[in-house]
Design an enzyme around this catalytic site. Sequence first.
Site, PDB file in Angstrom:
ATOM      1  N   GLU A  29      46.400  39.774  59.479  1.00 41.23           N
ATOM      2  CA  GLU A  29      47.109  40.435  58.378  1.00 41.23           C
ATOM      3  C   GLU A  29      46.660  41.888  58.283  1.00 41.23           C
ATOM      4  OE1 GLU A  29      47.153  37.697  55.054  1.00 41.23           O
ATOM      5  OE2 GLU A  29      47.253  39.396  53.683  1.00 41.23           O
ATOM      6  N   TYR A  76      51.301  41.875  39.407  1.00 42.15           N
ATOM      7  CA  TYR A  76      50.557  41.113  40.412  1.00 42.15           C
ATOM      8  C   TYR A  76      50.440  39.667  39.942  1.00 42.15           C
ATOM      9  CZ  TYR A  76      46.631  40.346  43.766  1.00 42.15           C
ATOM     10  OH  TYR A  76      45.788  39.911  44.759  1.00 42.15           O
ATOM     11  N   ARG A 133      42.502  39.955  57.045  1.00 38.64           N
ATOM     12  CA  ARG A 133      42.084  38.566  57.208  1.00 38.64           C
ATOM     13  C   ARG A 133      42.864  37.908  58.336  1.00 38.64           C
ATOM     14  NH1 ARG A 133      44.033  36.927  51.083  1.00 38.64           N
ATOM     15  NH2 ARG A 133      46.084  37.869  51.267  1.00 38.64           N
ATOM     16  N   ARG A 142      39.706  38.613  39.296  1.00 43.57           N
ATOM     17  CA  ARG A 142      40.334  37.384  39.781  1.00 43.57           C
ATOM     18  C   ARG A 142      39.322  36.463  40.443  1.00 43.57           C
ATOM     19  NH1 ARG A 142      45.663  37.450  41.675  1.00 43.57           N
ATOM     20  NH2 ARG A 142      45.089  36.618  43.689  1.00 43.57           N
ATOM     21  N   ARG A 174      29.699  32.355  40.673  1.00 38.08           N
ATOM     22  CA  ARG A 174      29.113  31.085  40.219  1.00 38.08           C
ATOM     23  C   ARG A 174      27.675  30.933  40.668  1.00 38.08           C
ATOM     24  NH1 ARG A 174      33.697  28.462  42.896  1.00 38.08           N
ATOM     25  NH2 ARG A 174      35.428  28.465  41.414  1.00 38.08           N
ATOM     26  N   ARG A 212      52.089  47.810  48.089  1.00 38.02           N
ATOM     27  CA  ARG A 212      51.440  47.576  49.367  1.00 38.02           C
ATOM     28  C   ARG A 212      52.307  46.621  50.167  1.00 38.02           C
ATOM     29  NH1 ARG A 212      48.247  50.994  51.293  1.00 38.02           N
ATOM     30  NH2 ARG A 212      46.929  49.484  52.414  1.00 38.02           N
ATOM     31  N   ASP A 235      50.434  35.601  40.272  1.00 38.62           N
ATOM     32  CA  ASP A 235      50.255  34.466  41.172  1.00 38.62           C
ATOM     33  C   ASP A 235      51.471  33.559  41.032  1.00 38.62           C
ATOM     34  OD1 ASP A 235      47.807  35.158  42.240  1.00 38.62           O
ATOM     35  OD2 ASP A 235      46.664  34.169  40.658  1.00 38.62           O
TER      36      ASP A 235
HETATM   37  N1  UDP Z   1      38.318  40.577  47.400  1.00 36.97           N
HETATM   38  C1  UDP Z   1      37.217  41.111  48.032  1.00 36.97           C
HETATM   39  N2  UDP Z   1      36.691  40.473  49.109  1.00 36.97           N
HETATM   40  C2  UDP Z   1      37.216  39.332  49.607  1.00 36.97           C
HETATM   41  C3  UDP Z   1      38.333  38.773  48.951  1.00 36.97           C
HETATM   42  C4  UDP Z   1      38.864  39.431  47.859  1.00 36.97           C
HETATM   43  O1  UDP Z   1      36.715  42.139  47.632  1.00 36.97           O
HETATM   44  O2  UDP Z   1      36.701  38.815  50.614  1.00 36.97           O
HETATM   45  C5  UDP Z   1      38.877  41.299  46.242  1.00 36.97           C
HETATM   46  C6  UDP Z   1      39.759  42.453  46.638  1.00 36.97           C
HETATM   47  O3  UDP Z   1      39.561  43.481  45.708  1.00 36.97           O
HETATM   48  C7  UDP Z   1      41.132  41.899  46.527  1.00 36.97           C
HETATM   49  C8  UDP Z   1      41.002  40.933  45.366  1.00 36.97           C
HETATM   50  O4  UDP Z   1      39.676  40.450  45.452  1.00 36.97           O
HETATM   51  O5  UDP Z   1      42.090  42.893  46.301  1.00 36.97           O
HETATM   52  C9  UDP Z   1      41.980  39.776  45.396  1.00 36.97           C
HETATM   53  O6  UDP Z   1      41.936  39.221  46.678  1.00 36.97           O
HETATM   54  P1  UDP Z   1      42.734  37.945  47.134  1.00 36.97           P
HETATM   55  O7  UDP Z   1      42.498  37.781  48.574  1.00 36.97           O
HETATM   56  O8  UDP Z   1      42.391  36.838  46.231  1.00 36.97           O
HETATM   57  O9  UDP Z   1      44.227  38.399  46.838  1.00 36.97           O
HETATM   58  P2  UDP Z   1      45.578  37.836  47.439  1.00 36.97           P
HETATM   59  O10 UDP Z   1      45.911  38.762  48.525  1.00 36.97           O
HETATM   60  O11 UDP Z   1      45.287  36.459  47.947  1.00 36.97           O
HETATM   61  O12 UDP Z   1      46.549  37.903  46.295  1.00 36.97           O
END
Ligand code: UDP
Length: 370
Positions: free
Chosen positions: A304, A352, A278, A170, A174, A247, A354
């Site tokens: 969170e 999962y 986070r 996901r 870059r 989860r 979006d």
């Molecule tokens: N991820 C990570 N580090 C970060 C942010 C995301 O390793 O700082 C990875 C992690 O495996 C996570 C996935 O990317 O499960 C998707 O994260 P994101 O925060 O985009 O998911 P959301 O909770 O927003 O759906």
Amino acid sequence: MKYDYLIVGSGLYGAVFAQMAKAKGKKVLVIDKRPNIAGNVYTEKVEGINVHKYGAHIFHTNNKEVWDYVTKFAEFNRFTNSPVANFKGELFSLPFNMYTFNKMWGVVTPEEAQAKIDEQRSEIKGEPENLEEQAVSLVGRDIYEKLIKGYTEKQWGRDCTELPPFIIKRLPVRLTFDNNYFNALYQGIPVGGYTKLVENMLKGIEIKLNTDYLKNKEEYDKLADKVLYTGAIDAYFGYKLGNLEYRSVRFENEILDKPNFQGNAAVNYTDRETPWTRIIEHKWFEFGKDENGNDLPKTVISREYSSEWKPGDEPYYPVNDEKNSKLYEEYRKLAEGEKNVIFGGRLGEYKYYDMDAVIASALKKCEEEL
Ligand code: UDP
């Protein structure tokens, strides 16, 4: 029958279906067990700030049909998601881009960054089989160790070697100085909050809140020809094949008497030791201003915490590993036998999704069904 469709759940999938069905002249009733509409995109005003009660939602899509659809119900602002990673007090830009590589390795040019990644990814031979291998093969071991491993293991409560590779795919990688987390043509936050967006979608539609379908299923089934069910698929069947794993997330919200706590909407804590994954500072989704463009004096933050779902918790993320995918397949077969019930959304399809994918999937279902 009083209604053509009984819609169980007023999250995005249910709201899209209800809106489209009503537009086609169908009689619909929306019920939701919560005291509010909008499912997990629900926002609530606190100190003038739209607080994302069930976690941060940043709308982004490449799907023009979806964008044209949602923008009929709300205006979207120009918010661009640029989370910051905090690893033991060291800050890094996300997603993985030249700012990140410069901070991690001191590299200055894209060639230097690429060389560093190539050198580190060479440890992975063949097709990555789990999230750890996928991550190292995308960005190398250093970034994996500092920015991925801890966060992922906290979020999923599982070792990175036990998680599927697609989760990390996901995230963009870059070789440019671009902190935009998403590769999306369209992005933003609905002005006035997501609750207002869903309210606009459900305008003129009968809604019953605090109404638990599964508790009185037989009675509710008598109300409509068909049911659109957006709750958890295993709960629908009384967990009779065993429960799917999810989860869950717990939020600790705080109102702070200061205008700026962390200077960004999202800061990810990517080490293992910090117990939260986070911190969201909600005002920055709307640039720290109220609806009249005035600066807000206070701020609201949410820490969170991720946990394994247990009965009674809200399910948030399906765990799409092998074991659960197999079990879901069994439930899906049972669902096929329920001729008058449509299962949809993140929980109904155990996927999962979006937000834009949920809307796309609901629109497709409407096309087939209505
Ligand atoms: N991820 C990570 N580090 C970060 C942010 C995301 O390793 O700082 C990875 C992690 O495996 C996570 C996935 O990317 O499960 C998707 O994260 P994101 O925060 O985009 O998911 P959301 O909770 O927003 O759906």
